[in-house]
Design a protein around this motif. Structure first.
Motif, PDB file in Angstrom:
ATOM      1  N   ILE A 278     -83.105  22.839   3.909  1.00 13.20           N
ATOM      2  CA  ILE A 278     -83.554  23.434   2.653  1.00 13.20           C
ATOM      3  C   ILE A 278     -85.080  23.462   2.545  1.00 13.20           C
ATOM      4  CG2 ILE A 278     -83.579  23.055   0.138  1.00 13.20           C
ATOM      5  CD1 ILE A 278     -80.631  22.075   0.472  1.00 13.20           C
ATOM      6  N   PHE A 279     -85.731  22.404   3.002  1.00 14.01           N
ATOM      7  CA  PHE A 279     -87.183  22.291   2.851  1.00 14.01           C
ATOM      8  C   PHE A 279     -87.952  22.607   4.135  1.00 14.01           C
ATOM      9  CE2 PHE A 279     -85.593  19.513  -0.584  1.00 14.01           C
ATOM     10  CZ  PHE A 279     -86.195  20.154  -1.661  1.00 14.01           C
ATOM     11  N   ALA A 280     -87.306  23.273   5.067  1.00 10.80           N
ATOM     12  CA  ALA A 280     -87.938  23.707   6.316  1.00 10.80           C
ATOM     13  C   ALA A 280     -87.224  24.985   6.760  1.00 10.80           C
ATOM     14  CB  ALA A 280     -87.809  22.623   7.388  1.00 10.80           C
ATOM     15  N   PRO A 281     -87.874  25.757   7.622  1.00 15.62           N
ATOM     16  CA  PRO A 281     -87.183  26.962   8.096  1.00 15.62           C
ATOM     17  C   PRO A 281     -85.792  26.596   8.612  1.00 15.62           C
ATOM     18  CG  PRO A 281     -89.447  26.932   8.863  1.00 15.62           C
ATOM     19  CD  PRO A 281     -89.189  25.602   8.219  1.00 15.62           C
ATOM     20  N   PRO A 282     -84.783  27.314   8.164  1.00 15.89           N
ATOM     21  CA  PRO A 282     -84.775  28.641   7.533  1.00 15.89           C
ATOM     22  C   PRO A 282     -84.830  28.625   6.005  1.00 15.89           C
ATOM     23  CG  PRO A 282     -82.535  28.038   8.078  1.00 15.89           C
ATOM     24  CD  PRO A 282     -83.413  26.904   8.523  1.00 15.89           C
ATOM     25  N   PHE A 283     -85.168  27.511   5.360  1.00 12.27           N
ATOM     26  CA  PHE A 283     -85.209  27.404   3.903  1.00 12.27           C
ATOM     27  C   PHE A 283     -83.897  27.960   3.323  1.00 12.27           C
ATOM     28  CE2 PHE A 283     -89.671  27.490   5.201  1.00 12.27           C
ATOM     29  CZ  PHE A 283     -90.145  26.360   4.570  1.00 12.27           C
ATOM     30  N   ASP A 284     -82.830  27.285   3.619  1.00 13.82           N
ATOM     31  CA  ASP A 284     -81.457  27.750   3.362  1.00 13.82           C
ATOM     32  C   ASP A 284     -81.092  27.723   1.873  1.00 13.82           C
ATOM     33  OD1 ASP A 284     -78.732  28.267   3.354  1.00 13.82           O
ATOM     34  OD2 ASP A 284     -78.362  27.113   5.185  1.00 13.82           O
ATOM     35  N   ARG A 285     -81.249  28.857   1.209  1.00 18.12           N
ATOM     36  CA  ARG A 285     -80.950  28.969  -0.221  1.00 18.12           C
ATOM     37  C   ARG A 285     -79.445  28.952  -0.500  1.00 18.12           C
ATOM     38  NH1 ARG A 285     -85.703  30.902  -3.235  1.00 18.12           N
ATOM     39  NH2 ARG A 285     -87.347  31.147  -1.703  1.00 18.12           N
ATOM     40  N   GLN A 286     -78.653  29.431   0.443  1.00 14.70           N
ATOM     41  CA  GLN A 286     -77.194  29.394   0.251  1.00 14.70           C
ATOM     42  C   GLN A 286     -76.688  27.956   0.247  1.00 14.70           C
ATOM     43  OE1 GLN A 286     -75.790  32.076   3.353  1.00 14.70           O
ATOM     44  NE2 GLN A 286     -75.253  33.577   1.778  1.00 14.70           N
ATOM     45  N   LEU A 287     -77.204  27.153   1.130  1.00 13.18           N
ATOM     46  CA  LEU A 287     -76.835  25.734   1.166  1.00 13.18           C
ATOM     47  C   LEU A 287     -77.284  25.054  -0.123  1.00 13.18           C
ATOM     48  CD1 LEU A 287     -75.667  23.309   2.665  1.00 13.18           C
ATOM     49  CD2 LEU A 287     -77.888  23.042   3.817  1.00 13.18           C
ATOM     50  N   LEU A 288     -78.478  25.381  -0.589  1.00 16.36           N
ATOM     51  CA  LEU A 288     -78.979  24.836  -1.848  1.00 16.36           C
ATOM     52  C   LEU A 288     -78.034  25.185  -2.993  1.00 16.36           C
ATOM     53  CD1 LEU A 288     -81.238  23.454  -3.525  1.00 16.36           C
ATOM     54  CD2 LEU A 288     -82.254  25.739  -3.764  1.00 16.36           C
TER      55      LEU A 288
ATOM     56  N   ALA B 132     -89.965  24.839  -5.298  1.00 18.68           N
ATOM     57  CA  ALA B 132     -90.569  24.047  -4.220  1.00 18.68           C
ATOM     58  C   ALA B 132     -90.472  24.785  -2.884  1.00 18.68           C
ATOM     59  CB  ALA B 132     -89.889  22.677  -4.131  1.00 18.68           C
ATOM     60  N   MET B 133     -89.323  25.410  -2.638  1.00 18.31           N
ATOM     61  CA  MET B 133     -89.157  26.182  -1.396  1.00 18.31           C
ATOM     62  C   MET B 133     -90.177  27.321  -1.335  1.00 18.31           C
ATOM     63  SD  MET B 133     -85.003  26.313  -1.413  1.00 18.31           S
ATOM     64  CE  MET B 133     -84.710  27.235   0.081  1.00 18.31           C
ATOM     65  N   ASP B 134     -90.333  28.050  -2.443  1.00 21.35           N
ATOM     66  CA  ASP B 134     -91.298  29.151  -2.487  1.00 21.35           C
ATOM     67  C   ASP B 134     -92.715  28.648  -2.236  1.00 21.35           C
ATOM     68  OD1 ASP B 134     -89.253  30.959  -2.979  1.00 21.35           O
ATOM     69  OD2 ASP B 134     -89.595  31.013  -5.153  1.00 21.35           O
ATOM     70  N   ASN B 135     -93.073  27.505  -2.826  1.00 21.56           N
ATOM     71  CA  ASN B 135     -94.405  26.924  -2.600  1.00 21.56           C
ATOM     72  C   ASN B 135     -94.601  26.545  -1.139  1.00 21.56           C
ATOM     73  OD1 ASN B 135     -95.214  27.212  -5.254  1.00 21.56           O
ATOM     74  ND2 ASN B 135     -94.577  25.146  -5.839  1.00 21.56           N
TER      75      ASN B 135
ATOM     76  N   ASN C  87     -97.275  27.921   3.998  1.00 22.87           N
ATOM     77  CA  ASN C  87     -96.949  27.699   5.413  1.00 22.87           C
ATOM     78  C   ASN C  87     -96.703  26.217   5.701  1.00 22.87           C
ATOM     79  OD1 ASN C  87     -96.392  28.614   8.023  1.00 22.87           O
ATOM     80  ND2 ASN C  87     -98.491  28.208   8.715  1.00 22.87           N
ATOM     81  N   SER C  88     -95.894  25.611   4.836  1.00 25.06           N
ATOM     82  CA  SER C  88     -95.594  24.180   4.941  1.00 25.06           C
ATOM     83  C   SER C  88     -94.099  23.958   5.075  1.00 25.06           C
ATOM     84  CB  SER C  88     -96.106  23.444   3.703  1.00 25.06           C
ATOM     85  OG  SER C  88     -97.492  23.611   3.552  1.00 25.06           O
ATOM     86  N   GLN C  89     -93.756  22.746   5.463  1.00 22.48           N
ATOM     87  CA  GLN C  89     -92.358  22.357   5.566  1.00 22.48           C
ATOM     88  C   GLN C  89     -92.243  20.836   5.614  1.00 22.48           C
ATOM     89  OE1 GLN C  89     -90.378  22.742   9.477  1.00 22.48           O
ATOM     90  NE2 GLN C  89     -92.320  23.649  10.184  1.00 22.48           N
ATOM     91  N   TYR C  90     -91.047  20.364   5.286  1.00 22.25           N
ATOM     92  CA  TYR C  90     -90.735  18.943   5.422  1.00 22.25           C
ATOM     93  C   TYR C  90     -89.949  18.737   6.705  1.00 22.25           C
ATOM     94  CZ  TYR C  90     -91.995  17.398   0.702  1.00 22.25           C
ATOM     95  OH  TYR C  90     -92.664  17.052  -0.436  1.00 22.25           O
ATOM     96  N   ARG C  91     -90.194  17.605   7.315  1.00 22.72           N
ATOM     97  CA  ARG C  91     -89.345  17.132   8.416  1.00 22.72           C
ATOM     98  C   ARG C  91     -88.951  15.707   8.068  1.00 22.72           C
ATOM     99  NH1 ARG C  91     -92.831  19.197  13.554  1.00 22.72           N
ATOM    100  NH2 ARG C  91     -92.776  21.403  13.017  1.00 22.72           N
ATOM    101  N   TYR C  92     -87.716  15.382   8.353  1.00 26.15           N
ATOM    102  CA  TYR C  92     -87.171  14.082   7.969  1.00 26.15           C
ATOM    103  C   TYR C  92     -86.753  13.296   9.188  1.00 26.15           C
ATOM    104  CZ  TYR C  92     -87.019  16.079   3.302  1.00 26.15           C
ATOM    105  OH  TYR C  92     -87.364  16.652   2.115  1.00 26.15           O
TER     106      TYR C  92
END
Length: 170
Positions: free
Chosen positions: A65-75, A90-93, A98-103
């Motif tokens: 959700i917070f990294a590519p592919p920013f999965d809106r369907q899963l959200l 948050a996803m749009d921001n 050009n940012s993302q989270y990695r966990y």
């Protein structure tokens, strides 16, 4: 405006009984109210285990959700209400900057509290999470901590979803 029309406009749909009660064909779902085939039905009880599993699945889903592919369907499948709205922002921001989270580690350590009533439930869990924000491919911030988070759950669209979350303590 005629009073009868005003009354009809102000009467919420959920207070209006179905036209023919004998046509209700909802599946077996005990407890809270929800719509099923345009009629009011009942939501199933959620157990502590099911609520905890939903939170674990949410933690796992955050990677998509917070990294590519920013999965809106899963959200949309997992959240509703304010959490859904805030997460879309948050996803749009993240996309725009050009940012993302990695966990790394994401784990429910323990359940502190749980209560369910009707189509709502609240679960407070101790969560350990390793999160890093990347901007333009470089580390911007990183955190590894354990915190107590309160999640509000709601039965919506025939499934339990997370409606809100609040960090209670670090």
């Amino acid at each position: 405006m005629k009073p009868i029309i005003l009354l009809a406009i102000l009467t919420p749909l959920w207070l209006t009984p179905p036209a023919k009660a004998e046509n209700i064909t909802c599946s077996r779902q005990p407890l809270a109210t929800n719509y099923c085939e345009n009629y009011i039905s009942e939501a199933p009880n959620i157990t502590l285990g099911q609520a905890s599993d939903l939170i674990s699945k949410w933690l796992d889903a955050k990677q998509q959700i917070f990294a590519p592919p920013f999965d809106r369907q899963l959200l949309a499948k997992m959240t509703t209400g304010i959490l859904y709205t805030d997460t879309v922002k948050a996803m749009d921001n993240l996309i725009n900057s050009n940012s993302q989270y990695r966990y790394g580690v994401q784990k429910v350590e323990s359940v502190e509290r749980f209560a369910a009533s009707g189509n709502k439930a609240t679960i407070e869990v101790k969560v350990t999470e390793d999160a890093t924000v990347y901007r333009n491919g470089r580390v911007e911030t990183s955190s590894f901590n354990t915190k107590v988070v309160r999640y509000t759950l709601e039965y919506w669209d025939g499934i339990w979803k997370i409606a809100d979350s609040q960090i209670m303590s670090h």
